[in-house]
Design a protein around this motif. Structure first.
Motif, PDB file in Angstrom:
ATOM      1  N   GLY A  34      15.074  -3.510  -8.435  1.00  0.00           N
ATOM      2  CA  GLY A  34      16.164  -2.540  -8.263  1.00  0.00           C
ATOM      3  C   GLY A  34      17.468  -3.224  -7.911  1.00  0.00           C
ATOM      4  O   GLY A  34      18.532  -2.846  -8.403  1.00  0.00           O
ATOM      5  N   ASP A  35      17.394  -4.265  -7.071  1.00  0.00           N
ATOM      6  CA  ASP A  35      18.586  -5.065  -6.766  1.00  0.00           C
ATOM      7  C   ASP A  35      19.151  -5.666  -8.048  1.00  0.00           C
ATOM      8  O   ASP A  35      20.365  -5.676  -8.275  1.00  0.00           O
ATOM      9  CB  ASP A  35      18.254  -6.203  -5.794  1.00  0.00           C
ATOM     10  CG  ASP A  35      17.844  -5.737  -4.409  1.00  0.00           C
ATOM     11  OD1 ASP A  35      18.115  -4.581  -4.038  1.00  0.00           O
ATOM     12  OD2 ASP A  35      17.244  -6.562  -3.681  1.00  0.00           O
ATOM     13  N   GLY A  36      18.255  -6.184  -8.894  1.00  0.00           N
ATOM     14  CA  GLY A  36      18.681  -6.796 -10.156  1.00  0.00           C
ATOM     15  C   GLY A  36      19.332  -5.794 -11.095  1.00  0.00           C
ATOM     16  O   GLY A  36      20.317  -6.108 -11.772  1.00  0.00           O
ATOM     17  N   LEU A  37      18.802  -4.581 -11.134  1.00  0.00           N
ATOM     18  CA  LEU A  37      19.400  -3.546 -11.984  1.00  0.00           C
ATOM     19  C   LEU A  37      20.781  -3.149 -11.471  1.00  0.00           C
ATOM     20  O   LEU A  37      21.714  -2.936 -12.250  1.00  0.00           O
ATOM     21  CB  LEU A  37      18.475  -2.330 -12.056  1.00  0.00           C
ATOM     22  CG  LEU A  37      17.119  -2.578 -12.718  1.00  0.00           C
ATOM     23  CD1 LEU A  37      16.240  -1.338 -12.608  1.00  0.00           C
ATOM     24  CD2 LEU A  37      17.274  -3.025 -14.159  1.00  0.00           C
ATOM     25  N   CYS A  38      20.906  -3.085 -10.166  1.00  0.00           N
ATOM     26  CA  CYS A  38      22.210  -2.795  -9.562  1.00  0.00           C
ATOM     27  C   CYS A  38      23.188  -3.937  -9.864  1.00  0.00           C
ATOM     28  O   CYS A  38      24.343  -3.701 -10.209  1.00  0.00           O
ATOM     29  CB  CYS A  38      22.036  -2.594  -8.062  1.00  0.00           C
ATOM     30  SG  CYS A  38      23.516  -2.044  -7.236  1.00  0.00           S
ATOM     31  N   LEU A  39      22.706  -5.165  -9.754  1.00  0.00           N
ATOM     32  CA  LEU A  39      23.512  -6.337 -10.114  1.00  0.00           C
ATOM     33  C   LEU A  39      23.994  -6.217 -11.552  1.00  0.00           C
ATOM     34  O   LEU A  39      25.180  -6.449 -11.837  1.00  0.00           O
ATOM     35  CB  LEU A  39      22.678  -7.611  -9.938  1.00  0.00           C
ATOM     36  CG  LEU A  39      23.188  -8.879 -10.621  1.00  0.00           C
ATOM     37  CD1 LEU A  39      24.489  -9.339  -9.995  1.00  0.00           C
ATOM     38  CD2 LEU A  39      22.127  -9.965 -10.559  1.00  0.00           C
ATOM     39  N   ALA A  40      23.093  -5.845 -12.458  1.00  0.00           N
ATOM     40  CA  ALA A  40      23.462  -5.709 -13.872  1.00  0.00           C
ATOM     41  C   ALA A  40      24.605  -4.713 -14.044  1.00  0.00           C
ATOM     42  O   ALA A  40      25.568  -4.964 -14.782  1.00  0.00           O
ATOM     43  CB  ALA A  40      22.243  -5.275 -14.681  1.00  0.00           C
ATOM     44  N   ARG A  41      24.504  -3.592 -13.353  1.00  0.00           N
ATOM     45  CA  ARG A  41      25.556  -2.572 -13.444  1.00  0.00           C
ATOM     46  C   ARG A  41      26.897  -3.118 -12.985  1.00  0.00           C
ATOM     47  O   ARG A  41      27.922  -2.924 -13.637  1.00  0.00           O
ATOM     48  CB  ARG A  41      25.146  -1.341 -12.633  1.00  0.00           C
ATOM     49  CG  ARG A  41      26.109  -0.191 -12.741  1.00  0.00           C
ATOM     50  CD  ARG A  41      25.536   1.105 -12.182  1.00  0.00           C
ATOM     51  NE  ARG A  41      24.668   0.954 -11.030  1.00  0.00           N
ATOM     52  CZ  ARG A  41      25.094   0.838  -9.768  1.00  0.00           C
ATOM     53  NH1 ARG A  41      26.396   0.829  -9.510  1.00  0.00           N
ATOM     54  NH2 ARG A  41      24.232   0.742  -8.778  1.00  0.00           N
TER      55      ARG A  41
END
Length: 127
Positions: free
Chosen positions: A62-69
């Motif tokens: 989830g942290d990585g997906l937020c990073l992607a955004r």
């Protein structure tokens, strides 16, 4: 400076949520934003840079997906996101971040043994 291990981070997250009532989604948002800032400071201008993000279904994913955004919206990077789990395995805050990316029409692929070769080609083309 002490670098925290995985257990230290879990404890810090637990204290932030339980003692200080900081919602997990806010912790995830801060992790993603701060990580994007660090990447930008280290690599410079990220506009139109090809970046691959690999994310599992847990909180780190989830942290990585937020990073992607953040890399896409704030720094205008060209992203390719590979999920290491099927979307139905995502829960809670990680699921929320996945839903945001899906609604925003991000390029998301579930990484499997059948398409790992194409992922390697995307990676090779990105560097």
């Amino acid at each position: 400076m002490k670098i925290p291990c995985a257990d230290d981070i879990k404890n810090i997250d637990f204290i932030a949520r339980e003692k200080y009532s900081i919602p997990g989604i806010l912790l995830m948002e801060n992790a993603g934003r701060a990580s994007a800032e660090i990447i930008q400071k280290h690599f410079g201008n990220l506009e139109d840079k090809k970046i691959l993000v690999f994310a599992g279904h847990g909180n780190n994913g989830g942290d990585g997906l937020c990073l992607a955004r953040h890399l896409s919206f704030v720094y205008k990077s060209n992203l390719k996101i590979f999920l290491l789990s099927k979307p139905d395995k995502f829960k809670n805050d990680a699921k929320l971040n996945l839903n945001i990316l899906q609604k925003s029409k991000f390029d998301i692929t579930i990484l499997t043994s059948k398409n790992i070769i194409s992922a390697k080609k995307v990676y090779t083309a990105a560097i």
